[in-house]
Design a protein around this motif. Sequence first.
Motif, PDB file in Angstrom:
ATOM      1  N   SER A   1     -58.444 102.724 -74.872  1.00 13.56           N
ATOM      2  CA  SER A   1     -59.563 103.124 -75.440  1.00 13.56           C
ATOM      3  C   SER A   1     -60.391 104.449 -74.810  1.00 13.56           C
ATOM      4  O   SER A   1     -60.783 105.073 -75.947  1.00 13.56           O
TER       5      SER A   1
ATOM      6  N   ASN B   1     -64.170 106.507 -68.140  1.00 18.89           N
ATOM      7  CA  ASN B   1     -65.118 106.770 -67.625  1.00 18.89           C
ATOM      8  C   ASN B   1     -65.079 106.484 -66.411  1.00 18.89           C
ATOM      9  O   ASN B   1     -65.202 105.971 -65.748  1.00 18.89           O
TER      10      ASN B   1
ATOM     11  N   MET C   1     -60.913 101.974 -69.470  1.00 24.60           N
ATOM     12  CA  MET C   1     -62.434 101.690 -70.485  1.00 24.60           C
ATOM     13  C   MET C   1     -60.702 101.435 -71.303  1.00 24.60           C
ATOM     14  O   MET C   1     -59.712 101.542 -71.987  1.00 24.60           O
TER      15      MET C   1
ATOM     16  N   ARG D   1     -60.046  98.817 -75.446  1.00 24.71           N
ATOM     17  CA  ARG D   1     -59.870  97.561 -76.159  1.00 24.71           C
ATOM     18  C   ARG D   1     -59.100  96.408 -76.316  1.00 24.71           C
ATOM     19  O   ARG D   1     -58.137  96.272 -76.021  1.00 24.71           O
TER      20      ARG D   1
ATOM     21  N   TRP E   1     -64.398  98.826 -75.808  1.00 27.92           N
ATOM     22  CA  TRP E   1     -64.959  99.538 -74.418  1.00 27.92           C
ATOM     23  C   TRP E   1     -65.261  98.813 -73.154  1.00 27.92           C
ATOM     24  O   TRP E   1     -66.605  98.630 -72.998  1.00 27.92           O
TER      25      TRP E   1
END
Length: 444
Positions: free
Chosen positions: A400, A403, A408, A410, A425
């Motif tokens: 999704s 970072n 990250m 879903r 997340w």
Amino acid sequence: MFKKVMESLEKANVRAKLKGGELACPECGGAAGEFPESWDMLMICPSCGTRSSLSEWAADSTPEKKVWISEQPPAGTKIRRESLGSETVIWNIPAVGKFGFFMFFSVFWLLITGTVSGGFLFAFLTGGKIEGNMPEWVMIPFFGIFWAVGLGMLYAAFRQKYMKQSVTFGSDQITLRKELFGKTSEKSLLRSSISSVSQKEFYQQNYKPIYGIEIRGSDGKIRFGSALTTEEKIWLVTDFNRVLSGNENSESGQVTNGLAPIKVGTNKVDTRKSVFSVSIPKPGLGSAFASMVFAIFGFGFVCIGIFVIDGEPLPDEMSAFRLFHFLLENGFRTVWILFCSIFILIGLGMTFSTLRAMNKDRRIEGNEAEISIRTYRNGLILEDRSFPRNQVHDIRGTISGSNNNKSMKRVELIVGEKAEKIASWMDGDMADQLIQEVRSALGR
């Protein structure tokens, strides 16, 4: 409100991709078939039968189309495989020999940074005045960040062009050796600790994920190979798993996308559990800190709008008419402050949500009759979503975003004709581990 806005953007993305013929199966890359009746229902691939949510179909991280595994390396590859005795295999990976995207990006970045910072430096040395209320020394750390990014990308470009690598599977250890300009470095993992060999997203280029190879063990992980071709990555992942499983001479013909771990030549073991409880990873302090930093940056930009950007001063006597007149007279300044204030609200909302999630215990639990997604606090059940076990088909993860260069994901539980969201997340590595544990317990 924010949730509804994000859902509307997702729907618009799905419709645009469907209209442009870009909606592809997340498992095999096949074209979309019949559209489901509602947004929360699953879409079924007409080619491979995969059942997944529309969010997963629309994700930009759709994997490569499936290819046939071959025992032979790709045509034209310069990677050399050597066997030393019966227990040691070495893959020698020569330097790519080209700078690639990093050189273009770093040169462009440094030229822009040099031009702008050089202009400020020239103005300072010639006695010119820099407009604004900020002190002149602020320019040093400000431009220092841009120079650091550019030089870092330049170093990455030289690493990609000149660095040689080798991967050694010994009887006890797996070692990655890197050599650049005569200097070498090594990282090793215990062979017995290896849990998976797969492709992982390392970074994004032009909004498309760039994959590399990750060898993960209980004592760490080894990552390399983002500059290799897709065929080379798939072959290496397949070959690594073949050597780990002790079936180097297994037959070809299995289909894979080269992204997920493959255990070639092994028999499937029934891991189904009648009763199980798997903990859903909590967000860490790093997530709360990142959300707070997001809000702080928004606050900083609001301060710039108030104290740095030129405009009419606030009226001494405030009224609805004077405030309306003030906003009209400071159009750009008003838009800037309002837009940055939204970032403050989002950051504070994310921080509050993360801190709340850190104080809860979420679990996926099952028995012979049903599968439940439960939220606990102090031993009490705060939320319970339960489904008949025979209606739970799978648990799936979709990238999704990223970072700090970390994927990250879903995560969704596939129940009947719908996808039940578990997290939107979650750290990619933790999500993969969660999916593996739940699939194992379900006997999938």
